[in-house]
Motif scaffolding. Structure first.
Motif, PDB file in Angstrom:
ATOM      1  N   CYS A 170       3.685  13.068  53.937  1.00 10.93           N
ATOM      2  CA  CYS A 170       3.996  11.990  52.988  1.00 10.93           C
ATOM      3  C   CYS A 170       5.504  11.845  52.815  1.00 10.93           C
ATOM      4  O   CYS A 170       6.034  10.728  52.769  1.00 10.93           O
ATOM      5  CB  CYS A 170       3.366  12.276  51.625  1.00 10.93           C
ATOM      6  SG  CYS A 170       1.574  12.342  51.604  1.00 10.93           S
ATOM      7  N   TYR A 222       7.091  10.184  55.728  1.00 14.95           N
ATOM      8  CA  TYR A 222       6.849   8.742  55.626  1.00 14.95           C
ATOM      9  C   TYR A 222       7.872   8.100  54.691  1.00 14.95           C
ATOM     10  O   TYR A 222       8.447   7.047  54.997  1.00 14.95           O
ATOM     11  CB  TYR A 222       5.430   8.527  55.100  1.00 14.95           C
ATOM     12  CG  TYR A 222       4.947   7.088  55.118  1.00 14.95           C
ATOM     13  CD1 TYR A 222       4.254   6.588  56.219  1.00 14.95           C
ATOM     14  CD2 TYR A 222       5.149   6.245  54.025  1.00 14.95           C
ATOM     15  CE1 TYR A 222       3.785   5.281  56.229  1.00 14.95           C
ATOM     16  CE2 TYR A 222       4.697   4.944  54.032  1.00 14.95           C
ATOM     17  CZ  TYR A 222       4.008   4.465  55.135  1.00 14.95           C
ATOM     18  OH  TYR A 222       3.554   3.168  55.146  1.00 14.95           O
ATOM     19  N   ASN A 223       8.119   8.755  53.547  1.00 13.20           N
ATOM     20  CA  ASN A 223       9.090   8.224  52.583  1.00 13.20           C
ATOM     21  C   ASN A 223      10.516   8.283  53.110  1.00 13.20           C
ATOM     22  O   ASN A 223      11.302   7.343  52.917  1.00 13.20           O
ATOM     23  CB  ASN A 223       9.013   9.013  51.272  1.00 13.20           C
ATOM     24  CG  ASN A 223       7.754   8.710  50.488  1.00 13.20           C
ATOM     25  OD1 ASN A 223       6.656   8.884  50.989  1.00 13.20           O
ATOM     26  ND2 ASN A 223       7.896   8.267  49.264  1.00 13.20           N
ATOM     27  N   TRP A 229      11.098   5.640  55.663  1.00 12.28           N
ATOM     28  CA  TRP A 229      10.743   4.301  55.155  1.00 12.28           C
ATOM     29  C   TRP A 229      11.863   3.294  55.364  1.00 12.28           C
ATOM     30  O   TRP A 229      11.605   2.118  55.631  1.00 12.28           O
ATOM     31  CB  TRP A 229      10.404   4.454  53.672  1.00 12.28           C
ATOM     32  CG  TRP A 229      10.154   3.209  52.902  1.00 12.28           C
ATOM     33  CD1 TRP A 229       8.977   2.509  52.810  1.00 12.28           C
ATOM     34  CD2 TRP A 229      11.084   2.523  52.046  1.00 12.28           C
ATOM     35  NE1 TRP A 229       9.116   1.440  51.953  1.00 12.28           N
ATOM     36  CE2 TRP A 229      10.406   1.422  51.475  1.00 12.28           C
ATOM     37  CE3 TRP A 229      12.414   2.728  51.702  1.00 12.28           C
ATOM     38  CZ2 TRP A 229      11.012   0.535  50.592  1.00 12.28           C
ATOM     39  CZ3 TRP A 229      13.033   1.851  50.824  1.00 12.28           C
ATOM     40  CH2 TRP A 229      12.334   0.770  50.279  1.00 12.28           C
ATOM     41  N   LEU A 283       6.506  10.950  43.423  1.00 11.20           N
ATOM     42  CA  LEU A 283       6.186  10.097  44.575  1.00 11.20           C
ATOM     43  C   LEU A 283       5.495   8.816  44.107  1.00 11.20           C
ATOM     44  O   LEU A 283       5.850   7.709  44.532  1.00 11.20           O
ATOM     45  CB  LEU A 283       5.281  10.840  45.560  1.00 11.20           C
ATOM     46  CG  LEU A 283       5.934  11.764  46.586  1.00 11.20           C
ATOM     47  CD1 LEU A 283       4.873  12.335  47.520  1.00 11.20           C
ATOM     48  CD2 LEU A 283       7.007  11.042  47.380  1.00 11.20           C
ATOM     49  N   TRP A 303       6.782   4.900  44.317  1.00  8.43           N
ATOM     50  CA  TRP A 303       6.041   3.814  44.975  1.00  8.43           C
ATOM     51  C   TRP A 303       5.818   2.643  44.023  1.00  8.43           C
ATOM     52  O   TRP A 303       5.849   1.478  44.436  1.00  8.43           O
ATOM     53  CB  TRP A 303       4.703   4.326  45.507  1.00  8.43           C
ATOM     54  CG  TRP A 303       4.804   5.043  46.811  1.00  8.43           C
ATOM     55  CD1 TRP A 303       4.441   6.332  47.086  1.00  8.43           C
ATOM     56  CD2 TRP A 303       5.303   4.509  48.042  1.00  8.43           C
ATOM     57  NE1 TRP A 303       4.690   6.635  48.400  1.00  8.43           N
ATOM     58  CE2 TRP A 303       5.213   5.544  49.014  1.00  8.43           C
ATOM     59  CE3 TRP A 303       5.835   3.274  48.424  1.00  8.43           C
ATOM     60  CZ2 TRP A 303       5.624   5.360  50.334  1.00  8.43           C
ATOM     61  CZ3 TRP A 303       6.248   3.095  49.741  1.00  8.43           C
ATOM     62  CH2 TRP A 303       6.135   4.124  50.674  1.00  8.43           C
ATOM     63  N   ARG A 325      14.009   5.603  45.254  1.00  5.92           N
ATOM     64  CA  ARG A 325      14.480   6.594  46.226  1.00  5.92           C
ATOM     65  C   ARG A 325      14.878   7.900  45.538  1.00  5.92           C
ATOM     66  O   ARG A 325      14.657   8.986  46.076  1.00  5.92           O
ATOM     67  CB  ARG A 325      15.660   6.028  47.010  1.00  5.92           C
ATOM     68  CG  ARG A 325      15.321   4.869  47.919  1.00  5.92           C
ATOM     69  CD  ARG A 325      14.600   5.285  49.169  1.00  5.92           C
ATOM     70  NE  ARG A 325      15.492   5.984  50.095  1.00  5.92           N
ATOM     71  CZ  ARG A 325      15.090   6.531  51.249  1.00  5.92           C
ATOM     72  NH1 ARG A 325      13.825   6.484  51.593  1.00  5.92           N
ATOM     73  NH2 ARG A 325      15.948   7.126  52.039  1.00  5.92           N
ATOM     74  N   TRP A 343      11.675   9.721  44.757  1.00  7.54           N
ATOM     75  CA  TRP A 343      11.168  10.326  45.985  1.00  7.54           C
ATOM     76  C   TRP A 343      11.950  11.594  46.326  1.00  7.54           C
ATOM     77  O   TRP A 343      11.382  12.590  46.759  1.00  7.54           O
ATOM     78  CB  TRP A 343      11.290   9.327  47.145  1.00  7.54           C
ATOM     79  CG  TRP A 343      10.280   8.228  47.102  1.00  7.54           C
ATOM     80  CD1 TRP A 343       9.183   8.143  46.293  1.00  7.54           C
ATOM     81  CD2 TRP A 343      10.265   7.042  47.913  1.00  7.54           C
ATOM     82  NE1 TRP A 343       8.496   6.979  46.542  1.00  7.54           N
ATOM     83  CE2 TRP A 343       9.128   6.284  47.540  1.00  7.54           C
ATOM     84  CE3 TRP A 343      11.095   6.549  48.907  1.00  7.54           C
ATOM     85  CZ2 TRP A 343       8.810   5.077  48.131  1.00  7.54           C
ATOM     86  CZ3 TRP A 343      10.777   5.325  49.500  1.00  7.54           C
ATOM     87  CH2 TRP A 343       9.657   4.600  49.127  1.00  7.54           C
ATOM     88  N   GLY A 379       1.538   4.295  52.107  1.00  5.27           N
ATOM     89  CA  GLY A 379       2.211   5.460  51.540  1.00  5.27           C
ATOM     90  C   GLY A 379       1.452   6.041  50.366  1.00  5.27           C
ATOM     91  O   GLY A 379       1.252   7.264  50.274  1.00  5.27           O
TER      92      GLY A 379
END
Length: 485
Positions: free
Chosen positions: A45, A48-49, A52, A115, A119, A135, A138, A196
């Motif tokens: 995960c 992925y972030n 991104w 997270l 999102w 960000r 995250w 995500g």
């Protein structure tokens, strides 16, 4: 002929014991790999972030695809990329506190909260301020997970598989990168966010059913819960894990004899573990991996390839995944040091060749056309060897070097230091490259890789197959105890 399906029990009661049951008591050690794999879905995960921005930057520059009211500037995009590392500097301290207070399992689950918040901010964004905040959230999660996940994997692993489970971090983070690289350019901005969120939710559901670290329960003086956890992880009965549990209990009791403070991190063998860990994460960042990924499009353009940048990025992402999944299979056979040596050597060669190519390109040398293959070759060598050692092993080694009572204090500091270095590279390397030349930056990284080689050769201990107690003795903890006596 005697029936070979039975054997007498080892404690001498004379009762026949089914030999199949006895063999089952050897355990199902594959379980620790499954549990660590589920835990590392969260690492995917994060990949992925972290990746991104690669497909999203281009969407933000298109009015028909961007959710923002205005087109962001290049400086806005640079800050958006680097702010994740700012959050990651603070995340380790939250993660270390959570791991010690609510456990490794619930610490990891709680790290999904930032997270989800990130999102939500990304989904409702109308200005860059929302994306900046998302960000940072995250990044907080990244810092928490990079502190807790290596700790959890090290504590559920047997001595012979600890390196493999520690290497899962790099392998799974590349899966996250590949996922966002693979789907990001071809789906909408909101669809990227939905995927995500779905992956984070999948982790929460699956990891809820995974066991806590036995070490955490022993630290809380709950031996029964620790035994149940260890039996689940090893696939054995309570009696079958008694010997290993007793050994763990002795190590934990020894660690509980004193309470570690920040000052303890900088004393004796703890400080040796600390500076080795900090040096390894420094080399991990200053080998230039983020700069290589940042300039990947430029590197492909310089090579004259006809591949679209989005396709080229997917190919590199696939190379990362393949290379990263090799490490767990070989790290406990070859050892940490040899892979770190190979990795630092390979990244030095890759960075040096990239620097040479960009110097020749800047000077408009006629040789450039005949060596147009060199950037891609250098890129592959760099990324493959990075994924073998400098990517995964600093985290694995860090989780092994610190004694149990010091981990909660030392790991967040070392992890925060890593993200400070990452911020410096991602934020200021483009500026340095534009003022001095890209080749200068890559050669600086190459020199750092050479230093990493010699640092590993002379100062990094080999922890392959050794217990936590043996590792502490290697670092000199046993000698210090004798001197005190």
């Amino acid at each position: 002929m005697a029936d070979r399906s039975y054997a007498y029990d080892p404690v001498g009661t004379g009762a026949p014991v089914n030999q199949q049951s006895h063999r089952m008591e050897e355990g199902q050690l594959w379980r620790q790999y499954v549990i660590a794999g589920v835990a590392n879905i969260l690492i995917a995960c994060l990949g992925y972030n972290m990746g991104w921005t690669a497909p999203i930057n281009s969407k933000l520059n298109k009015t028909d695809e961007s959710p923002l009211e205005t087109i962001p500037t290049s400086d806005d995009l640079a800050w958006m990329g680097s702010l994740l590392t700012i959050g990651a500097i603070f995340g380790p301290f939250i993660g270390g506190f959570a791991a010690s207070k609510i456990g490794r399992k619930w610490g990891l689950i709680s790290s999904t909260i930032p997270l989800f918040i990130g999102w939500i901010l990304v989904a409702v964004a109308k200005t860059m301020a929302y994306l900046f905040a998302g960000r940072i959230f995250w990044g907080i999660s990244v810092g928490m997970v990079f502190t807790i996940s290596p700790m959890y994997c090290a504590e559920i692993a047997t001595d012979d598989s600890r390196g493999a489970l520690g290497s899962f971090l790099q392998a799974f983070i590349t899966l996250g990168f590949l996922l966002v690289y693979g789907i990001g350019p071809f789906i909408s901005y909101m669809a990227v966010a939905y995927v995500g969120v779905a992956v984070v939710a999948l982790f929460c559901v699956l990891f809820f059913f995974m066991p806590e670290s036995p070490t955490y329960y022993l630290l809380k003086s709950d031996r029964d819960a620790a035994a149940d956890c260890l039996a689940t992880i090893r696939g054995r009965s309570r009696a079958g894990v008694e010997a290993e549990l007793s050994k763990m209990e002795m190590e934990v009791k020894a660690s509980m004899e004193k309470t570690a403070t920040i000052a303890d991190v900088f004393r004796g063998s703890n400080f040796k573990a600390f500076y080795i860990s900090c040096a390894l994460v420094f080399f991990q960042q200053f080998c230039g991996i983020n700069a290589v990924l940042f300039y990947m499009t430029d590197i492909f353009d310089a090579s004259g390839t006809s591949l679209e940048s989005s396709i080229a990025t997917i190919i590199i992402g696939a190379v990362q995944v393949i290379a990263s999944f090799i490490t767990p299979f070989v790290v406990d056979r070859l050892g940490r040091r040899i892979l770190l040596l190979i990795s630092s050597c390979g990244t030095a060669i890759g960075a040096g060749l990239l620097g040479m190519f960009f110097l020749l390109s800047e000077q408009k040398s006629p040789v450039v056309e005949s060596i147009s293959f060199l950037p891609i070759l250098s890129l592959v060598v760099f990324i493959v060897t990075y994924c073998w050692g400098l990517g995964p092993l600093p985290w694995a080694v860090m989780s092994e070097l610190f004694p149990i009572e010091v981990k909660a204090a030392a790991s967040p500091i070392a992890t925060a230091f890593c993200w400070v270095m990452s911020f410096l590279v991602t934020r200021y390397f483009p500026t340095i490259s534009s003022s001095l030349g890209m080749y200068v930056g890559f050669w600086i990284f190459g020199v750092c890789c050479v230093i990493a080689f010699f640092f590993t050769l002379f100062l990094v201990p080999e922890t392959k197959g050794k217990s936590f107690q043996e590792i502490q003795e290697m670092l000199g903890a046993g000698k210090q105890k004798q001197e005190k006596v």
